[in-house]
Design a protein around this motif. Sequence first.
Motif, PDB file in Angstrom:
ATOM      1  N   ALA A   1       0.848  -1.291  -0.053  1.00  0.00           N
ATOM      2  CA  ALA A   1       0.000  -0.086  -0.025  1.00  0.00           C
ATOM      3  C   ALA A   1       0.968   1.327  -0.004  1.00  0.00           C
ATOM      4  N   ASP A   2       0.276   2.370  -0.286  1.00  0.00           N
ATOM      5  CA  ASP A   2       0.909   3.682  -0.305  1.00  0.00           C
ATOM      6  C   ASP A   2       1.150   4.088   1.079  1.00  0.00           C
ATOM      7  N   ILE A   3       2.268   3.492   1.993  1.00  0.00           N
ATOM      8  CA  ILE A   3       2.474   3.740   3.224  1.00  0.00           C
ATOM      9  C   ILE A   3       2.801   5.139   3.394  1.00  0.00           C
ATOM     10  N   ASP A   4       3.687   5.800   2.702  1.00  0.00           N
ATOM     11  CA  ASP A   4       3.830   7.185   2.583  1.00  0.00           C
ATOM     12  C   ASP A   4       2.675   8.168   2.776  1.00  0.00           C
ATOM     13  N   ARG A   5       1.717   8.193   2.059  1.00  0.00           N
ATOM     14  CA  ARG A   5       0.480   8.963   2.183  1.00  0.00           C
ATOM     15  C   ARG A   5      -0.413   8.398   3.411  1.00  0.00           C
ATOM     16  N   ILE A   6      -0.499   7.070   3.740  1.00  0.00           N
ATOM     17  CA  ILE A   6      -1.271   6.650   4.670  1.00  0.00           C
ATOM     18  C   ILE A   6      -0.863   7.262   6.116  1.00  0.00           C
ATOM     19  N   THR A   7       0.466   6.946   6.245  1.00  0.00           N
ATOM     20  CA  THR A   7       0.991   7.744   7.545  1.00  0.00           C
ATOM     21  C   THR A   7       0.555   9.035   7.498  1.00  0.00           C
ATOM     22  N   ALA A   8       0.611   9.730   6.528  1.00  0.00           N
ATOM     23  CA  ALA A   8       0.348  11.253   6.555  1.00  0.00           C
ATOM     24  C   ALA A   8      -1.019  11.495   6.921  1.00  0.00           C
ATOM     25  N   ARG A   9      -1.922  10.730   6.276  1.00  0.00           N
ATOM     26  CA  ARG A   9      -3.138  10.922   6.742  1.00  0.00           C
ATOM     27  C   ARG A   9      -3.717  10.425   8.012  1.00  0.00           C
ATOM     28  N   ILE A  10      -2.808   9.447   8.412  1.00  0.00           N
ATOM     29  CA  ILE A  10      -3.092   9.048  10.134  1.00  0.00           C
ATOM     30  C   ILE A  10      -2.680  10.408  10.801  1.00  0.00           C
ATOM     31  N   ALA A  11      -1.738  11.051  10.554  1.00  0.00           N
ATOM     32  CA  ALA A  11      -1.006  12.162  11.227  1.00  0.00           C
ATOM     33  C   ALA A  11      -1.964  13.255  11.115  1.00  0.00           C
ATOM     34  N   LEU A  12      -2.723  13.281  10.194  1.00  0.00           N
ATOM     35  CA  LEU A  12      -3.731  14.642   9.897  1.00  0.00           C
ATOM     36  C   LEU A  12      -5.118  14.196  10.217  1.00  0.00           C
ATOM     37  N   LYS A  13      -5.360  13.061  10.829  1.00  0.00           N
ATOM     38  CA  LYS A  13      -6.660  12.335  11.453  1.00  0.00           C
ATOM     39  C   LYS A  13      -7.583  12.482  10.480  1.00  0.00           C
TER      40      LYS A  13
END
Length: 540
Positions: free
Chosen positions: A351-363
């Motif tokens: 999966a696109d971990i780069d972008r997923i982790t950003a979305r997690i950080a931004l809630k």
Amino acid sequence: MQPAGSAAELAAHTPVMQQWLRHKAQHADKLLFFRMGDFYELFYEDAEQAARQLDITLTARGQSAGKPIPMAGIPYHAADGYLAKLVKLGVSVAICEQIGDPALAKGPVERAVTRIVTPGTLTDANLLDDKHDSLLLALAIERQRAGLAWLNLANGDLRLLETSVEALPAHFERLRPAELLLPDGLRTGLPESRAVSQHLPDWHFDTRAAAHALAEHFGARDLAGFGVHDEQLALAAAGALYRYAQATQLQALAHVTRLTVEHESTFLRLDAATRRNLEISETLRGEAAPTLLSLLDTCATSMGSRWLRHCLHHPLTERGIPRERHAAVAELVGDSGNGPFAALARALGFADIDRITARIALKNARPRDLSSLRDSLARLDGIRTTAGAGGASARLAELVAALATPQACVALLTQAVALEPAALVREGGVIAPGYNADLDELRAIQHNCGAFLIELEARERERSGIANLKVEFNKVHGFYIEVTHANVDKIPDDYRRRQPMKNAERYITPELKSFEDKALSANERALALEGSSGTNCSAR
């Protein structure tokens, strides 16, 4: 024409339109998606613009202040598709949601802008190109020097560069920003760009304020540790960029954890015309193929495709790094193609971990972001073993060492997230069984309601001696125990009359009432618990 917002003029409008006007005044340069029930509504000039650009029907919503209100609307569940169209047109949108409880509201339900979508601040997977970064770039110019700062909000990468004004066209062509932030006083002499331009007050580009804000964000005394020394113009641009990005996300940028200062000597210089003529990632006609990138891009993940695009547009002057990369690739392929490359390529269904982790950080991560992250991280052990089968390449050994599996994170996601969660929390079925005992109880009530009624009916028949006693439910009167008139004298003392019938009486007991209270609110409470459990999981 959109009405003015003075106190006297505001009072002439209906309460809902007063609320809309107040929010619109704060976001005058954006379309306002105003949530009303199952739709996002747009009014006045916003409605007229949306009708043109989205090809939706323009209607009217009665009158306010004695005049018809132009209106257009889109279903809330289809909003992403419309947002994608607007972003491609360079339009920014403020999304105003209902945050109050309609049942408790006296007058219009409370609303607030919860999200701002602009071309350079995209993080949602539905709005982003998988293989292309969407950059927000700020520019400050003084005499013949220029400072650039750009942010990839989808992965938190923040970079600075100082250069000559003459070199700006080359950097604009290299970076291809989606959105450009400029001081109000900078209106002419800019290189050609496809980016949407936003002009900000000049004081947003204050070097001292920028240094303070960024040092505070990174928890540092100053920015020297990040390599920022004499890049005053770039720092001024970074301050404006940071302030703007924070304002669009309505929160701190927790995933922006690094700041990189670029130096022009790091990369080969290619002027804008040369870069275009080389057709690295776009043909002269503006098409994605055939280009150098389209020929070389056989990457197994979208992260790899974006990195390859970056490398092609940033050829290094230092030869050592490419040599190390080539040695690593040679080891993976093997002397006669017998290396671990093929097995590694099969294992990289990431999966696109780069972008997923950003979305997690931004809630704003969705349930399937969490399950995809879990499944991808669980593959790291196998990838590390496969890639580390050789050992001669120092670069490959370094990469393998960096692939440590975050076991606590994988364990939490495995415990908390359903194997195949729903697309949205509001659909339920996101949290795994066993993670939250209260949620498990509510789900049991929902799923086992019929079994409970059958079991209760059998117990009550035995307790009362009434063989034809019934335990049933209807949407009007809820749960009840029905007893014929001939058997009313046999009912236990804890039966309370609920409804008289022609040939029977309907009753409720404390046990049935308690079950009814839980059952009728079980779905709503379960969804609320799923939402809070998902939020807690993401925060951890």
